[in-house]
Design a protein around this motif. Structure first.
Motif, PDB file in Angstrom:
ATOM      1  N   VAL A 170       1.055  -1.266  -0.018  1.00 60.00           N
ATOM      2  CA  VAL A 170      -0.015   0.265  -0.228  1.00 60.00           C
ATOM      3  C   VAL A 170       0.941   1.294   0.092  1.00 60.00           C
ATOM      4  O   VAL A 170       1.691   1.301   0.768  1.00 60.00           O
TER       5      VAL A 170
ATOM      6  N   ILE B 278       1.346   7.193   0.779  1.00 60.29           N
ATOM      7  CA  ILE B 278       0.387   8.176   0.421  1.00 60.29           C
ATOM      8  C   ILE B 278      -0.926   8.092   1.049  1.00 60.29           C
ATOM      9  O   ILE B 278      -1.696   8.943   1.712  1.00 60.29           O
ATOM     10  N   ALA B 279      -1.273   6.861   0.989  1.00 54.11           N
ATOM     11  CA  ALA B 279      -2.782   6.285   1.686  1.00 54.11           C
ATOM     12  C   ALA B 279      -2.586   5.982   2.901  1.00 54.11           C
ATOM     13  O   ALA B 279      -3.507   6.251   3.778  1.00 54.11           O
TER      14      ALA B 279
ATOM     15  N   ARG C 126      -5.558  10.278  10.916  1.00 56.81           N
ATOM     16  CA  ARG C 126      -6.784  10.433  11.438  1.00 56.81           C
ATOM     17  C   ARG C 126      -6.995   9.504  12.629  1.00 56.81           C
ATOM     18  O   ARG C 126      -7.590   9.835  13.715  1.00 56.81           O
TER      19      ARG C 126
ATOM     20  N   ARG D 106       4.308  16.979   4.934  1.00 59.88           N
ATOM     21  CA  ARG D 106       3.240  17.583   4.036  1.00 59.88           C
ATOM     22  C   ARG D 106       1.911  17.263   5.097  1.00 59.88           C
ATOM     23  O   ARG D 106       1.148  18.329   5.201  1.00 59.88           O
TER      24      ARG D 106
ATOM     25  N   LEU E 275      10.364  22.000  -5.133  1.00 62.42           N
ATOM     26  CA  LEU E 275       9.767  21.460  -6.491  1.00 62.42           C
ATOM     27  C   LEU E 275       8.532  22.144  -6.985  1.00 62.42           C
ATOM     28  O   LEU E 275       8.713  22.297  -8.159  1.00 62.42           O
TER      29      LEU E 275
ATOM     30  N   ILE F 281       3.143   7.082  -8.279  1.00 66.24           N
ATOM     31  CA  ILE F 281       2.185   7.685  -7.260  1.00 66.24           C
ATOM     32  C   ILE F 281       2.728   8.690  -6.547  1.00 66.24           C
ATOM     33  O   ILE F 281       2.321   9.854  -6.504  1.00 66.24           O
ATOM     34  N   VAL F 282       3.639   8.712  -5.991  1.00 69.78           N
ATOM     35  CA  VAL F 282       4.641   9.749  -5.095  1.00 69.78           C
ATOM     36  C   VAL F 282       4.936  10.948  -6.269  1.00 69.78           C
ATOM     37  O   VAL F 282       4.678  12.060  -5.846  1.00 69.78           O
TER      38      VAL F 282
ATOM     39  N   PHE G  21       1.742  12.680  -6.977  1.00 65.42           N
ATOM     40  CA  PHE G  21       1.296  13.181  -5.435  1.00 65.42           C
ATOM     41  C   PHE G  21       2.058  14.489  -5.468  1.00 65.42           C
ATOM     42  O   PHE G  21       1.409  15.515  -5.174  1.00 65.42           O
ATOM     43  N   LEU G  22       3.386  14.713  -5.890  1.00 69.17           N
ATOM     44  CA  LEU G  22       4.130  15.891  -5.536  1.00 69.17           C
ATOM     45  C   LEU G  22       4.263  16.804  -6.686  1.00 69.17           C
ATOM     46  O   LEU G  22       4.833  17.883  -6.673  1.00 69.17           O
TER      47      LEU G  22
ATOM     48  N   LEU H  52      -4.967   9.938  -5.287  1.00 76.02           N
ATOM     49  CA  LEU H  52      -4.486  10.159  -3.972  1.00 76.02           C
ATOM     50  C   LEU H  52      -4.126  11.439  -3.583  1.00 76.02           C
ATOM     51  O   LEU H  52      -4.454  12.034  -2.560  1.00 76.02           O
TER      52      LEU H  52
ATOM     53  N   TRP I 249      -6.073  13.869  -0.643  1.00 71.11           N
ATOM     54  CA  TRP I 249      -5.478  14.567   0.514  1.00 71.11           C
ATOM     55  C   TRP I 249      -6.012  15.876   0.277  1.00 71.11           C
ATOM     56  O   TRP I 249      -6.600  16.590   1.359  1.00 71.11           O
TER      57      TRP I 249
ATOM     58  N   LEU J 156     -10.712  12.047   4.099  1.00 69.32           N
ATOM     59  CA  LEU J 156     -10.936  11.026   5.219  1.00 69.32           C
ATOM     60  C   LEU J 156     -11.561  12.281   6.217  1.00 69.32           C
ATOM     61  O   LEU J 156     -12.406  11.903   7.317  1.00 69.32           O
ATOM     62  N   ASP J 157     -11.275  13.421   6.289  1.00 71.29           N
ATOM     63  CA  ASP J 157     -11.660  14.328   7.314  1.00 71.29           C
ATOM     64  C   ASP J 157     -13.171  14.669   7.180  1.00 71.29           C
ATOM     65  O   ASP J 157     -13.858  15.007   8.142  1.00 71.29           O
TER      66      ASP J 157
ATOM     67  N   LEU K  31      -9.731   6.676  -1.395  1.00 74.17           N
ATOM     68  CA  LEU K  31      -8.355   6.246  -0.620  1.00 74.17           C
ATOM     69  C   LEU K  31      -8.738   4.765  -0.666  1.00 74.17           C
ATOM     70  O   LEU K  31      -7.407   4.290  -1.071  1.00 74.17           O
TER      71      LEU K  31
ATOM     72  N   SER L   7      -6.112   2.517  -3.133  1.00 74.01           N
ATOM     73  CA  SER L   7      -5.120   1.797  -2.370  1.00 74.01           C
ATOM     74  C   SER L   7      -5.211   0.449  -2.497  1.00 74.01           C
ATOM     75  O   SER L   7      -4.052  -0.324  -2.718  1.00 74.01           O
TER      76      SER L   7
END
Lengths: 406, 267
Positions: A235, A238-239, A246, A346, A361, B198-199, B202-203, B217, B221, B226-227, B234, B238
């Motif tokens: 997994v 990031i997930a 949380r 982050r 970046l 993915i990273v 994401f960035l 993803l 975020w 989730l909040d 997610l 995943s």
């Protein structure tokens, strides 16, 4: 090695191998003025004058644009048709301006070009205009004056030399926000280390203990832990990070979520615990593999055959023999810790080095990225040498001459 | 995961990628349907633009497979070529390749991928190149060591005595013997590439065109899924990414197990 890394990075970032470095630094939507400033910041031009010429188009409504093509300044109309080509090499700015004026006056319908500049500026070589403009396109429209920059082009070998000298002095320059890069990296690196180092050490200790236990016992717990590690490692972090965040804050209420302000301990403990929960699994797999390999050695089987109790086999024989590879792994990993975690910082709004890098970046700050990369490479090389010395000190077999070992 | 299950999972991902390439999973934005909860029509609900999350997650397989195959391919081919060259020729070539690999491995992998991704201007091509050019070192060193071992093997000596040149020996004799090792290395590079995509995305220096797991993803975020109690995006992404990684990883483990014998517990 570090000098090679510095030259390689320079060539990658600033030589134009991967496109115009100023364009990469300033971003795809940068204005000609921003591009010219980026070229000056990257040391591609010197004696930089940001407002060398101010041009204003007069006459009927139309749009013309100026751009540098093959070392010439080319004037194109709205249909992209070439209207004039002005050589920039071996001429003065005055000459280029006069040719530009004549070309615009010769258009149908004719226009006019109003130029504002100091007389001393007009005596400068026109090649500096091309060096400062790069691949930027300057639009000229009645009522919208444009400003052209000027800079003396710096040859590539001279730039490489200047950059290497600056790196040797640890002078990485200023970042996009005008802050000294070295100071910023030191300040933020310390914050990243403040949570990453305890988290890493705790992870290593826990993973090592669990790995020994798994290698010694095997059975269902070993299988369960290995399955769990395979699942967690598959997994993306990031997930996992928002899930853990949380759970630890909103669901369990163990930690506060607030901006970076004193007291810092709870703010650092949260990313540290998240780090442990994510990084434990790959470490566990690595140490378990090492432990299983080591447990198959003849001397350990001999010790087992002599009837030594499992606890003594584990902690008295297996663990000390794993110390060399484990400590070598730890030593090699330590320098990366100052980078912190790009994701954790982050997620938790922690102003460490990871956040600095993600900001760099996003802001296309090549200088900050270059500095962080070089510092990380230097730390890695030092740690690698230390790891070698440490492994040799802990394991006599690594100290033996090759002929003897054979 | 069993071999059959892993192969079936990979086939399913490949099918999703082909269907996604044909444009089947494209759903037009519909703001009126934004943030719809899971239902019979949208099993995982909809995103902020009203697009079906499940369709997006399935379509993301196309980018993941593309990046994994191409970046993993670049890393494996480059590593194999350089490793064979270093191991077979020795001398200056060996030293030069070792210096290049030391140079690449001296820079933290994540940072190097980011810098290269930034240099190549992001995008799918940038991800292929950045990940591929960063992950050849391990393969190269392993292949070099194996080539050194095979260089003195009887069948290689016989081939040389028969007049075969270096290129022919590498292609006809060394490569088939290196195949299991290269298979494992390709699988590892594939997994690294899928995670790196993915990273990077994401960035903000990764894939910009089409649906990708990294972008989903990043959106999860950015919009605080989730909040707000929205977990389906997610979880869906995943699960999709984990399934692919697990399938490839388990096939790699099986390949590796063929070469390495099992071991007994200590106590």
């Amino acid at each position: 090695m570090l000098a090679c890394a510095a030259v390689l990075l320079f060539l990658l970032l600033e030589s134009g191998v991967a496109g115009d470095p100023a364009r990469a630094e300033a971003g795809p939507r940068a204005t000609p003025a921003e591009l010219a400033a980026a070229r000056a910041r990257l040391g591609m031009v010197k004696d930089f004058l940001p407002d060398a010429l101010r041009l204003e188009l007069a006459g009927p409504p139309r749009r013309l644009n100026l751009r540098v093509e093959d070392g010439d300044l080319v004037l194109r109309d709205a249909l992209d048709a070439e209207q004039a080509r002005l050589p920039l090499r071996g001429e003065s700015l005055q000459f280029a301006v006069t040719r530009m004026r004549a070309a615009i006056e010769g258009l149908d319908p004719p226009g006019a070009l109003v130029v504002q500049a100091e007389a001393a500026v007009l005596d400068l070589p026109a090649s500096g205009l091309g060096a400062a403009l790069g691949d930027a396109r300057v639009d000229l429209e009645p009522g919208f004056p444009a400003t052209l920059a000027w800079g003396r082009p710096v040859p590539l070998p001279q730039r490489v030399g200047a950059r290497l000298a600056a790196v040797a002095r640890l002078d990485f320059g200023l970042d996009r926000a005008g802050r000294p890069i070295l100071g910023e990296i030191a300040r933020r690196g310390a914050r990243s280390l403040a949570y990453a180092l305890p988290a890493f050490l705790a992870t290593t200790a826990l993973a090592f203990a669990l790995a020994l236990w798994c290698a010694a016992r095997r059975g269902w717990l070993d299988r369960a832990l290995m399955t769990a590690s395979a699942v967690v490692m598959s997994v993306s972090a990031i997930a996992l990070v928002p899930l853990i965040r949380r759970a630890l804050t909103a669901d369990l209420g163990l930690f506060p979520l607030r901006p970076w302000s004193p007291p810092y301990a709870p703010l650092l403990a949260l990313p540290a615990l998240t780090w442990l929960l994510i990084a434990l699994w790959p470490e566990l797999r690595l140490y378990r593999t090492l432990a299983v390999e080591e447990s198959e050695r003849p001397w350990l089987r001999a010790a087992r055959a002599r009837g030594l109790p499992p606890r003594r086999l584990l902690w008295g024989h297996l663990a000390p023999n794993l110390a060399a590879p484990v400590l070598a792994h730890v030593a090699v990993t330590l320098p990366y810790l100052f980078l912190g975690s790009l994701l954790l910082e982050r997620a938790y709004d922690l102003p460490g080095l990871g956040e600095y890098l993600t900001d760099a970046l996003a802001a296309h700050d090549a200088r900050a990225l270059e500095a962080a990369t070089l510092i990380a490479a230097a730390a890695f090389l030092v740690a690698h040498a230390l790891a070698g010395a440490l492994a040799a000190a802990l394991d006599p077999r690594l100290r033996a001459p090759a002929s003897e070992a054979a | 995961m069993s071999r059959r299950l892993a192969l079936a999972a990979l086939a399913a991902y490949a099918l999703c990628a082909v269907v996604a390439a044909a444009g089947a999973f494209v759903s037009a934005p519909d703001l009126a349907a934004a943030w719809a909860p899971p239902s019979a029509g949208n099993w995982l609900g909809t995103d902020q633009l009203g697009r079906d999350v499940l369709a997006q997650a399935l379509a993301g397989a196309r980018v993941a497979l593309l990046v994994g195959l191409l970046a993993g391919g670049i890393a494996t081919v480059l590593g194999a070529a350089l490793g064979i060259c270093a191991g077979w020729n020795g001398g200056l070539a060996d030293r030069a390749i070792f210096a290049a690999s030391a140079l690449v491995s001296a820079v933290p992998g994540v940072l190097l991928v980011l810098v290269l991704g930034f240099l190549f201007g992001g995008g799918t091509l940038g991800v292929f190149l950045a990940v591929g050019l960063c992950s050849w070192v391990g393969t190269s060193r392993l292949v070099r060591a194996e080539t050194l071992r095979l260089r003195g093997a009887d069948f290689v000596v016989a081939a040389r005595a028969g007049g075969a040149g270096g290129g022919r020996i590498a292609l006809r004799h060394l490569l088939p013997n290196l195949a299991p090792l290269l298979g494992v290395q390709f699988a590892l590079a594939f997994v690294f590439a899928v995670k790196a995509e993915i990273v990077l995305t994401f960035l903000g220096v990764g894939v910009v065109e089409g649906p990708s797991w990294g972008r989903m993803l990043a959106d999860a975020w950015g919009f605080g899924d989730l909040d707000h109690g929205r977990w389906t995006r997610l979880a869906g992404v995943s699960a999709a990414a984990a399934g692919l990684v697990l399938a490839v990883q388990s096939l790699a483990d099986r390949l590796r197990d063929r070469a390495a014998p099992g071991s007994a517990p200590l106590a």
